[in-house]
Motif scaffolding. Structure first.
Motif, PDB file in Angstrom:
ATOM      1  N   TRP A  80       0.826  -1.218   0.000  1.00  0.00           N
ATOM      2  CA  TRP A  80       0.000   0.000   0.000  1.00  0.00           C
ATOM      3  C   TRP A  80       0.857   1.265   0.000  1.00  0.00           C
ATOM      4  O   TRP A  80       0.369   2.351   0.318  1.00  0.00           O
ATOM      5  N   HIS A  99       2.436  -3.480  13.850  1.00  0.00           N
ATOM      6  CA  HIS A  99       1.054  -3.621  13.395  1.00  0.00           C
ATOM      7  C   HIS A  99       0.186  -4.283  14.466  1.00  0.00           C
ATOM      8  O   HIS A  99      -0.892  -3.795  14.806  1.00  0.00           O
ATOM      9  N   ARG A 103      -2.981  -2.600  16.372  1.00  0.00           N
ATOM     10  CA  ARG A 103      -4.288  -3.253  16.198  1.00  0.00           C
ATOM     11  C   ARG A 103      -4.943  -3.525  17.552  1.00  0.00           C
ATOM     12  O   ARG A 103      -6.129  -3.312  17.731  1.00  0.00           O
ATOM     13  N   PHE A 157     -16.636   9.576  15.220  1.00  0.00           N
ATOM     14  CA  PHE A 157     -15.192   9.501  15.449  1.00  0.00           C
ATOM     15  C   PHE A 157     -14.691  10.680  16.263  1.00  0.00           C
ATOM     16  O   PHE A 157     -13.826  10.539  17.107  1.00  0.00           O
ATOM     17  N   LEU A 253      -8.722   5.584  10.018  1.00  0.00           N
ATOM     18  CA  LEU A 253     -10.042   4.980  10.228  1.00  0.00           C
ATOM     19  C   LEU A 253     -11.112   5.726   9.426  1.00  0.00           C
ATOM     20  O   LEU A 253     -11.970   5.110   8.800  1.00  0.00           O
ATOM     21  N   GLY A 256     -10.458   4.697   5.854  1.00  0.00           N
ATOM     22  CA  GLY A 256     -10.774   3.284   5.577  1.00  0.00           C
ATOM     23  C   GLY A 256     -12.264   3.027   5.487  1.00  0.00           C
ATOM     24  O   GLY A 256     -12.705   2.141   4.755  1.00  0.00           O
ATOM     25  N   GLY A 257     -13.048   3.800   6.250  1.00  0.00           N
ATOM     26  CA  GLY A 257     -14.464   3.497   6.320  1.00  0.00           C
ATOM     27  C   GLY A 257     -15.337   4.367   5.437  1.00  0.00           C
ATOM     28  O   GLY A 257     -16.546   4.186   5.397  1.00  0.00           O
ATOM     29  N   THR A 260     -15.319   3.117   1.025  1.00  0.00           N
ATOM     30  CA  THR A 260     -15.723   1.708   0.977  1.00  0.00           C
ATOM     31  C   THR A 260     -17.205   1.531   1.324  1.00  0.00           C
ATOM     32  O   THR A 260     -17.960   0.916   0.571  1.00  0.00           O
ATOM     33  N   ILE A 323      -6.057  -6.297  -3.383  1.00  0.00           N
ATOM     34  CA  ILE A 323      -5.332  -6.246  -2.107  1.00  0.00           C
ATOM     35  C   ILE A 323      -3.858  -6.505  -2.421  1.00  0.00           C
ATOM     36  O   ILE A 323      -3.472  -7.634  -2.728  1.00  0.00           O
ATOM     37  N   ARG A 325       0.314  -6.759  -1.888  1.00  0.00           N
ATOM     38  CA  ARG A 325       1.349  -7.042  -0.898  1.00  0.00           C
ATOM     39  C   ARG A 325       2.714  -7.035  -1.593  1.00  0.00           C
ATOM     40  O   ARG A 325       2.845  -7.556  -2.721  1.00  0.00           O
ATOM     41  N   GLY A 385     -14.052  -9.590   0.589  1.00  0.00           N
ATOM     42  CA  GLY A 385     -14.316  -8.158   0.424  1.00  0.00           C
ATOM     43  C   GLY A 385     -13.808  -7.340   1.601  1.00  0.00           C
ATOM     44  O   GLY A 385     -13.565  -6.141   1.474  1.00  0.00           O
ATOM     45  N   PHE A 386     -13.670  -7.973   2.772  1.00  0.00           N
ATOM     46  CA  PHE A 386     -13.126  -7.284   3.942  1.00  0.00           C
ATOM     47  C   PHE A 386     -11.744  -7.835   4.291  1.00  0.00           C
ATOM     48  O   PHE A 386     -11.278  -7.687   5.420  1.00  0.00           O
ATOM     49  N   GLY A 387     -11.090  -8.466   3.314  1.00  0.00           N
ATOM     50  CA  GLY A 387      -9.753  -9.011   3.533  1.00  0.00           C
ATOM     51  C   GLY A 387      -9.801 -10.274   4.371  1.00  0.00           C
ATOM     52  O   GLY A 387     -10.833 -10.964   4.436  1.00  0.00           O
ATOM     53  N   HIS A 391      -4.540  -8.519   8.767  1.00  0.00           N
ATOM     54  CA  HIS A 391      -4.980  -7.174   8.362  1.00  0.00           C
ATOM     55  C   HIS A 391      -6.475  -7.117   8.055  1.00  0.00           C
ATOM     56  O   HIS A 391      -6.947  -6.120   7.501  1.00  0.00           O
ATOM     57  N   CYS A 393     -10.264  -6.393   7.849  1.00  0.00           N
ATOM     58  CA  CYS A 393     -10.866  -5.089   8.147  1.00  0.00           C
ATOM     59  C   CYS A 393     -11.236  -4.942   9.627  1.00  0.00           C
ATOM     60  O   CYS A 393     -12.011  -5.727  10.168  1.00  0.00           O
ATOM     61  N   GLY A 395     -12.897  -2.473  10.733  1.00  0.00           N
ATOM     62  CA  GLY A 395     -14.184  -1.784  10.823  1.00  0.00           C
ATOM     63  C   GLY A 395     -15.337  -2.638  10.318  1.00  0.00           C
ATOM     64  O   GLY A 395     -16.431  -2.102  10.091  1.00  0.00           O
TER      65      GLY A 395
HETATM   66  C1  HEM Z   1     -17.968  -1.671   3.219  1.00  0.00           C
HETATM   67  C2  HEM Z   1     -17.026  -1.182   3.957  1.00  0.00           C
HETATM   68  C3  HEM Z   1     -15.604  -1.659   4.045  1.00  0.00           C
HETATM   69  C4  HEM Z   1     -14.883  -2.485   3.229  1.00  0.00           C
HETATM   70  C5  HEM Z   1     -15.349  -3.187   1.944  1.00  0.00           C
HETATM   71  C6  HEM Z   1     -13.552  -2.599   3.791  1.00  0.00           C
HETATM   72  C7  HEM Z   1     -12.542  -3.377   3.255  1.00  0.00           C
HETATM   73  C8  HEM Z   1     -11.316  -3.585   3.852  1.00  0.00           C
HETATM   74  C9  HEM Z   1     -10.301  -4.481   3.375  1.00  0.00           C
HETATM   75  C10 HEM Z   1     -10.385  -5.343   2.129  1.00  0.00           C
HETATM   76  C11 HEM Z   1      -9.266  -4.427   4.236  1.00  0.00           C
HETATM   77  C12 HEM Z   1      -7.983  -5.263   4.182  1.00  0.00           C
HETATM   78  C13 HEM Z   1      -6.897  -4.584   3.377  1.00  0.00           C
HETATM   79  C14 HEM Z   1      -5.653  -5.436   3.298  1.00  0.00           C
HETATM   80  O1  HEM Z   1      -5.580  -6.548   3.829  1.00  0.00           O
HETATM   81  O2  HEM Z   1      -4.696  -4.971   2.669  1.00  0.00           O
HETATM   82  C15 HEM Z   1      -9.598  -3.459   5.258  1.00  0.00           C
HETATM   83  C16 HEM Z   1      -8.772  -3.089   6.293  1.00  0.00           C
HETATM   84  C17 HEM Z   1      -9.085  -2.109   7.183  1.00  0.00           C
HETATM   85  N1  HEM Z   1     -10.291  -1.473   7.322  1.00  0.00           N
HETATM   86 FE1  HEM Z   1     -11.933  -1.731   6.197  1.00  0.00          FE
HETATM   87  N2  HEM Z   1     -13.503  -1.843   4.923  1.00  0.00           N
HETATM   88  C18 HEM Z   1     -14.727  -1.261   5.125  1.00  0.00           C
HETATM   89  C19 HEM Z   1     -15.110  -0.438   6.172  1.00  0.00           C
HETATM   90  C20 HEM Z   1     -14.283  -0.014   7.165  1.00  0.00           C
HETATM   91  C21 HEM Z   1     -14.651   0.864   8.245  1.00  0.00           C
HETATM   92  C22 HEM Z   1     -16.051   1.427   8.485  1.00  0.00           C
HETATM   93  C23 HEM Z   1     -13.517   1.085   8.972  1.00  0.00           C
HETATM   94  C24 HEM Z   1     -13.288   1.900  10.197  1.00  0.00           C
HETATM   95  C25 HEM Z   1     -14.071   2.584  10.829  1.00  0.00           C
HETATM   96  C26 HEM Z   1     -12.446   0.318   8.359  1.00  0.00           C
HETATM   97  C27 HEM Z   1     -11.170   0.268   8.829  1.00  0.00           C
HETATM   98  C28 HEM Z   1     -10.188  -0.568   8.348  1.00  0.00           C
HETATM   99  C29 HEM Z   1      -8.854  -0.624   8.917  1.00  0.00           C
HETATM  100  C30 HEM Z   1      -8.320   0.197  10.064  1.00  0.00           C
HETATM  101  C31 HEM Z   1      -8.154  -1.598   8.174  1.00  0.00           C
HETATM  102  C32 HEM Z   1      -6.713  -2.014   8.347  1.00  0.00           C
HETATM  103  C33 HEM Z   1      -6.608  -3.162   9.313  1.00  0.00           C
HETATM  104  C34 HEM Z   1      -5.185  -3.612   9.503  1.00  0.00           C
HETATM  105  O3  HEM Z   1      -4.313  -3.238   8.734  1.00  0.00           O
HETATM  106  O4  HEM Z   1      -4.965  -4.361  10.471  1.00  0.00           O
HETATM  107  N3  HEM Z   1     -12.953  -0.336   7.275  1.00  0.00           N
HETATM  108  N4  HEM Z   1     -10.863  -2.977   5.019  1.00  0.00           N
END
Ligand code: HEM
Length: 446
Positions: A80, A99, A103, A157, A253, A256-257, A260, A323, A325, A385-387, A391, A393, A395
């Motif tokens: 990233w 990390h 976390r 927030f 945060l 990220g949120g 998406t 995604i 790396r 979709g959320f990984g 790592h 997600c 959120g």
């Molecule tokens: C539909 C909504 C969302 C989708 C599709 C989504 C998707 C993702 C994905 C795919 C990752 C992993 C990325 C990776 O592994 O490289 C990720 C990580 C993350 N997301 Fe989400 N996200 C969403 C909503 C949110 C919300 C609402 C928040 C916070 C309020 C959030 C905070 C984060 C954070 C902090 C990470 C990094 C976690 C880490 O590195 O340990 N996300 N998200």
């Protein structure tokens, strides 16, 4: 063992033009680029973006290897890195011990009791925003939802309730995120990137002033927003986040949120308009399982059909559709040895349309997630979709609660349509070409 493996250069695909590689196709076509390459080469292909060599892969087994089992061989920070000028040292750009430690400190602000406490704020902010929206002229769908999510985030927030302050924060935040969509990265007042850097500085200064104000008023324990919880967070080893990290992680945060959640909601609204049978099912589910507009977490958990619709949209239109790396130790991927220095690009987009996992993968069919089908259960990394892995997600829970509250409020009180009137013919292979032009009309149900 190594001798049986083929070198990564042998992977099918094209490195494109000198210097830029396939950057122009990738940025221009977005999701369609991946679909095209998949048609041409199959589920594994190589490419080059500027001077970086990539292996793009769609395979649940490899998703598990890269995201979880051998995640120590790859780096999220390197993957990233293009976000670094904007995100700084945000958690997504951290690896290893640093990390894990960050976390652990952020986790309590987005889970358990904290999450339950956010429900009321999300409902209030949603109801208030929809009131303004319904009285306003039709506007671009994605813009509308971005603003709604941002409005909620400012309250949730940063604890901000002042309309003018929220408008100002929203403006800085959109300047900030617009900077990400620009290729020219010159930090001057007249470039988009320069305005993004300035906006980030303003956001940081705002957060510092809030931290200061809370410390002075000493009511830290009472502040139930994300900022307050991050300030109060101490892990079992006595670690806590310094002010500069609180600011960085809060911005991460918010970032990220934001896009998406807004994008996923866009496609839920588009698909429900396109599939009135599912819209009716969700309305019926609302009436059977919720008491009114004051929703609780346990009521939201009863909405199984809504959960399936959201999952189906996550599958078809994953907002984070790649995604990346950076490889830091040679890693074996489907018979190839990918050396350190290359990059692996996992593809939620293509994984989610694999015929071997999903029956008629281009068709919108939320029932595929209900028993007895439960198609995503064929592999723990078939829906990403959320990984996944370390790592995954942070959120996820908040995003689900937020999307369910917004959808419930809309379904109960409003009807919607789009202009230009478009009949959506599946499969939609380039969603970002549509959600940025469709205007949404919202009408109160009388
Ligand atoms: C539909 C909504 C969302 C989708 C599709 C989504 C998707 C993702 C994905 C795919 C990752 C992993 C990325 C990776 O592994 O490289 C990720 C990580 C993350 N997301 Fe989400 N996200 C969403 C909503 C949110 C919300 C609402 C928040 C916070 C309020 C959030 C905070 C984060 C954070 C902090 C990470 C990094 C976690 C880490 O590195 O340990 N996300 N998200």
């Amino acid at each position: 063992m190594h001798s049986l493996l083929k070198r990564a250069n042998k992977i099918p695909g094209d490195f494109g033009l000198p210097f830029i590689g396939e950057a122009a196709q990738l940025f221009g076509l977005q999701q369609l680029y991946y679909h095209n390459q998949y048609q041409k080469y199959g589920n594994i292909f190589k490419t080059k973006i500027m001077d970086m060599k990539f292996v793009v892969i769609a395979d649940p087994k490899v998703n598990q290897i890269v995201l979880k089992d051998q995640s120590y061989k790859v780096s999220s920070k390197l993957g990233w890195k293009f976000l670094e000028p904007i995100l700084g040292n945000g958690i997504l750009l951290q690896d290893g011990y640093q990390h894990q430690s960050t976390r652990r400190l952020i986790y309590p602000a987005l889970h358990g009791e904290a999450l339950s406490n956010y429900v009321y704020t999300i409902q209030q902010a949603t109801a208030q925003y929809l009131e303004e929206w319904v009285n306003d002229t039709p506007n671009i769908l994605l813009e509308r939802l971005r603003k709604l999510v941002l409005n909620i985030s400012c309250k949730l927030f940063l604890g901000s309730n002042d309309v003018q302050e929220i408008n100002e924060l929203s403006q800085w935040f959109s300047d900030y995120t617009n900077g990400l969509r620009t290729v020219i990265r010159l930090n001057t007042p007249i470039t988009r990137f320069g305005r993004a850097c300035l906006a980030r500085k303003r956001l940081e200064d705002y957060i510092y002033s809030q931290i200061e104000a809370r410390r002075t008023s000493k009511n830290l324990k009472e502040s139930k927003d994300v900022l307050g919880l991050l300030m109060a967070s101490i892990d079992e080893e006595g670690n806590y986040l310094a002010d500069v990290e609180i600011a960085t992680q809060t911005i991460q945060l918010l970032f990220g949120g934001h896009e998406t959640t807004a994008r996923l909601l866009c496609w839920v609204l588009i698909e429900l308009a396109n599939h009135p049978d599912w819209k009716n099912k969700l309305r019926r589910e609302q009436l059977e399982n919720t008491s009114g507009n004051d929703l609780t977490i346990s009521e939201l958990n009863q909405l199984l059909k809504m959960k399936c619709v959201i999952k189906e949209v996550e599958r078809l239109y994953p907002p984070t559709y790649f995604i990346p790396r950076g490889v830091i130790e040679d890693i074996e991927i489907n018979g190839y040895i990918v050396p350190a220095g290359w990059f692996v690009m996992l593809s939620p987009l293509l994984t989610h349309r694999l015929h071997e996992i999903y029956h008629q993968p281009n068709t919108f069919n939320p029932a595929r997630f209900l028993p007895p089908l439960e198609e995503d259960k064929k592999h723990p990394f078939a829906l990403i979709g959320f990984g996944g892995g370390p790592h995954r997600c942070l959120g996820y829970g908040l995003a689900q609660v937020e999307m369910k509250i917004i959808l419930s409020t809309i379904l109960r009180n409003f009807e919607w349509s789009f202009s230009p009137a478009t009949s959506i013919n599946e499969p939609v292979l380039q969603p970002s070409k549509l959600d940025t032009i469709l205007k949404i009309h919202l009408k109160r149900i009388s």
